[in-house]
Design an enzyme around this catalytic site. Sequence first.
Site, PDB file in Angstrom:
ATOM      1  N   LYS A  19       0.851  -1.205   0.000  1.00 58.25           N
ATOM      2  CA  LYS A  19       0.000   0.000   0.000  1.00 58.25           C
ATOM      3  C   LYS A  19       0.880   1.246   0.000  1.00 58.25           C
ATOM      4  O   LYS A  19       2.079   1.166   0.295  1.00 58.25           O
ATOM      5  CB  LYS A  19      -0.879  -0.025   1.247  1.00 58.25           C
ATOM      6  CG  LYS A  19      -0.078  -0.067   2.545  1.00 58.25           C
ATOM      7  CD  LYS A  19      -0.924  -0.439   3.746  1.00 58.25           C
ATOM      8  CE  LYS A  19      -0.080  -0.452   5.015  1.00 58.25           C
ATOM      9  NZ  LYS A  19      -0.858  -0.869   6.185  1.00 58.25           N
TER      10      LYS A  19
ATOM     11  N   ARG B 227     -10.305  -0.685  14.900  1.00 58.25           N
ATOM     12  CA  ARG B 227     -10.181   0.113  13.676  1.00 58.25           C
ATOM     13  C   ARG B 227     -11.071  -0.569  12.642  1.00 58.25           C
ATOM     14  O   ARG B 227     -12.283  -0.471  12.733  1.00 58.25           O
ATOM     15  CB  ARG B 227      -8.699   0.162  13.271  1.00 58.25           C
ATOM     16  CG  ARG B 227      -8.383   1.111  12.155  1.00 58.25           C
ATOM     17  CD  ARG B 227      -6.899   1.145  11.793  1.00 58.25           C
ATOM     18  NE  ARG B 227      -6.452  -0.079  11.091  1.00 58.25           N
ATOM     19  CZ  ARG B 227      -5.254  -0.250  10.556  1.00 58.25           C
ATOM     20  NH1 ARG B 227      -4.342   0.705  10.640  1.00 58.25           N
ATOM     21  NH2 ARG B 227      -4.935  -1.366   9.930  1.00 58.25           N
TER      22      ARG B 227
ATOM     23  N   ARG C 178       1.674 -10.964   6.931  1.00 61.54           N
ATOM     24  CA  ARG C 178       1.402  -9.771   6.113  1.00 61.54           C
ATOM     25  C   ARG C 178       2.359  -8.633   6.443  1.00 61.54           C
ATOM     26  O   ARG C 178       1.947  -7.571   6.872  1.00 61.54           O
ATOM     27  CB  ARG C 178      -0.004  -9.254   6.468  1.00 61.54           C
ATOM     28  CG  ARG C 178      -1.131  -9.728   5.659  1.00 61.54           C
ATOM     29  CD  ARG C 178      -2.447  -9.007   5.988  1.00 61.54           C
ATOM     30  NE  ARG C 178      -2.564  -8.307   7.214  1.00 61.54           N
ATOM     31  CZ  ARG C 178      -3.219  -8.738   8.306  1.00 61.54           C
ATOM     32  NH1 ARG C 178      -3.874  -9.877   8.295  1.00 61.54           N
ATOM     33  NH2 ARG C 178      -3.254  -8.002   9.398  1.00 61.54           N
TER      34      ARG C 178
ATOM     35  N   TYR D   7      12.997  31.456   6.566  1.00 61.57           N
ATOM     36  CA  TYR D   7      11.837  32.116   7.186  1.00 61.57           C
ATOM     37  C   TYR D   7      11.968  32.213   8.705  1.00 61.57           C
ATOM     38  O   TYR D   7      12.310  31.228   9.367  1.00 61.57           O
ATOM     39  CB  TYR D   7      10.563  31.323   6.900  1.00 61.57           C
ATOM     40  CG  TYR D   7      10.054  31.413   5.489  1.00 61.57           C
ATOM     41  CD1 TYR D   7       9.752  32.640   4.906  1.00 61.57           C
ATOM     42  CD2 TYR D   7       9.852  30.260   4.737  1.00 61.57           C
ATOM     43  CE1 TYR D   7       9.274  32.712   3.602  1.00 61.57           C
ATOM     44  CE2 TYR D   7       9.372  30.313   3.443  1.00 61.57           C
ATOM     45  CZ  TYR D   7       9.091  31.544   2.872  1.00 61.57           C
ATOM     46  OH  TYR D   7       8.610  31.601   1.595  1.00 61.57           O
TER      47      TYR D   7
ATOM     48  N   CYS E  82      11.467  24.900   4.220  1.00 63.91           N
ATOM     49  CA  CYS E  82      10.455  25.587   3.400  1.00 63.91           C
ATOM     50  C   CYS E  82       9.738  24.552   2.531  1.00 63.91           C
ATOM     51  O   CYS E  82       9.991  23.361   2.633  1.00 63.91           O
ATOM     52  CB  CYS E  82      11.121  26.633   2.524  1.00 63.91           C
ATOM     53  SG  CYS E  82      12.193  27.753   3.439  1.00 63.91           S
ATOM     54  N   MET E  83       8.855  25.024   1.665  1.00 61.73           N
ATOM     55  CA  MET E  83       8.082  24.091   0.845  1.00 61.73           C
ATOM     56  C   MET E  83       8.977  23.264  -0.085  1.00 61.73           C
ATOM     57  O   MET E  83       8.752  22.064  -0.272  1.00 61.73           O
ATOM     58  CB  MET E  83       7.038  24.857   0.029  1.00 61.73           C
ATOM     59  CG  MET E  83       6.077  23.952  -0.722  1.00 61.73           C
ATOM     60  SD  MET E  83       4.896  24.845  -1.731  1.00 61.73           S
ATOM     61  CE  MET E  83       3.964  25.740  -0.494  1.00 61.73           C
ATOM     62  N   ASP E  84       9.993  23.926  -0.641  1.00 60.92           N
ATOM     63  CA  ASP E  84      10.790  23.279  -1.689  1.00 60.92           C
ATOM     64  C   ASP E  84      12.269  23.150  -1.338  1.00 60.92           C
ATOM     65  O   ASP E  84      13.037  22.612  -2.133  1.00 60.92           O
ATOM     66  CB  ASP E  84      10.724  24.123  -2.976  1.00 60.92           C
ATOM     67  CG  ASP E  84       9.321  24.580  -3.269  1.00 60.92           C
ATOM     68  OD1 ASP E  84       8.449  23.708  -3.406  1.00 60.92           O
ATOM     69  OD2 ASP E  84       9.075  25.804  -3.321  1.00 60.92           O
TER      70      ASP E  84
END
Length: 382
Positions: A35, A133, A223, A266, A313-315
């Site tokens: 998965k 679950r 599994r 930042y 940061c994002m990138d």
Amino acid sequence: MATPAEARVDLAAIRRNVALLKERAGGAELMGAVKADAYGHGLVPSAKAVLEGGASRLGTAFVGEALALRAGGVTAPVLAWLITPGEPLDRAVEEDIELSAAHEGLLVEIAAAARRAGRPARLHLEADTGMGRGGAPLAAWPGLLSKALELRAEGVVEIVGVWSHFACADVPGHPSVGQQLEAYESALKQAEQAGAAGSSVIRHVSNSAAVLTLPAARFDLVRPGIAMYGLSPVPELGDFGLRPAMTLTARIALTKRVPEESGVSYGHLYVTDRETTLGLVPLGYADGILRHATGRAEVLAGGRRRKVAGRVCMDQFVIDVGDDPLSPGDEVVLFGPGDGGEPTVQEWADTLGTITHEIVTRIGSRVPRVHQHVTTDTPERP
Ligand SMILES: *Cc1c(COP(=O)(O)O)cnc(C)c1O
């Protein structure tokens, strides 16, 4: 063409880990959990390595993931165990995807899909033995069994498996493990007495932690997921001789010399304490480098460990290499097997207060998976 970053996946390590787990499963069949893009390692190439390593079956959460395996040419039995009403189950039945069910409403949907597809659906019935679950609560188990039997009598379903899942197999000695095993035995007995679990039914409950620590829970099939990728399911018990398959690297985009007292990234959470060289690493939280790694996680650059300097940061994020040489294009290793002094995924997980599953599955889609064959196929004895 060089890419800014890549996740190298050692398929030979996956094969070797699966062979080791198969040996530890002592004769039980092995269904490899692939998965979430094979835990971020790339679905189809990893699935093929898992089968080559000795798995006879594959497991996914979603039907879509199982269909992606078929589209990739995988013909081995595949079970999808997390199904939501309204999914395209006709295609799943046509493509011979085995389906898990834990409530009667879903059995009705699966049966309808099987009638339309003109062939029986292959079912695994899931009991909630204490995970809290998925799975049918034990009070609803007899009803689920009788519905499945009714549909089997009509010829629209086959009952292939009866299964459950542990809540605390990764906590050595946890009392719930024994309680769940007892509840599972009792669910099995009810299935047998009802005639829903003959000798050919596949009984399965063990994730990676159980495969490696609970021989009593092997039943007919195990599994494992995380351990196939070389990451320990119970880190406090060691690495079990597993070999991490993923190495995450990036190439430095930019370097620069900056004076003392320079704020970095930042919020200026990092301020240089001397004149120094900064390196820009082109991976960020959009690529799965959690923002929480700010000031905490380490990478290997220029032969030494360096902490993430300032905000992720994002990138991108920044490292401070002092007076060491570093140039654009130089390789940085975020994590790998640890042989070259780089951090491991386990170290990242410990530093960030999470589990290795989360680190590898969050590596984003911008990072290409590059499949290689590095490790020797012969398992080392742990
Ligand atoms: C993810 C999953 C597994 C594999 O778990 P690991 O801890 O990665 O070994 C096995 N069974 C089910 C139902 C799962 O959801």
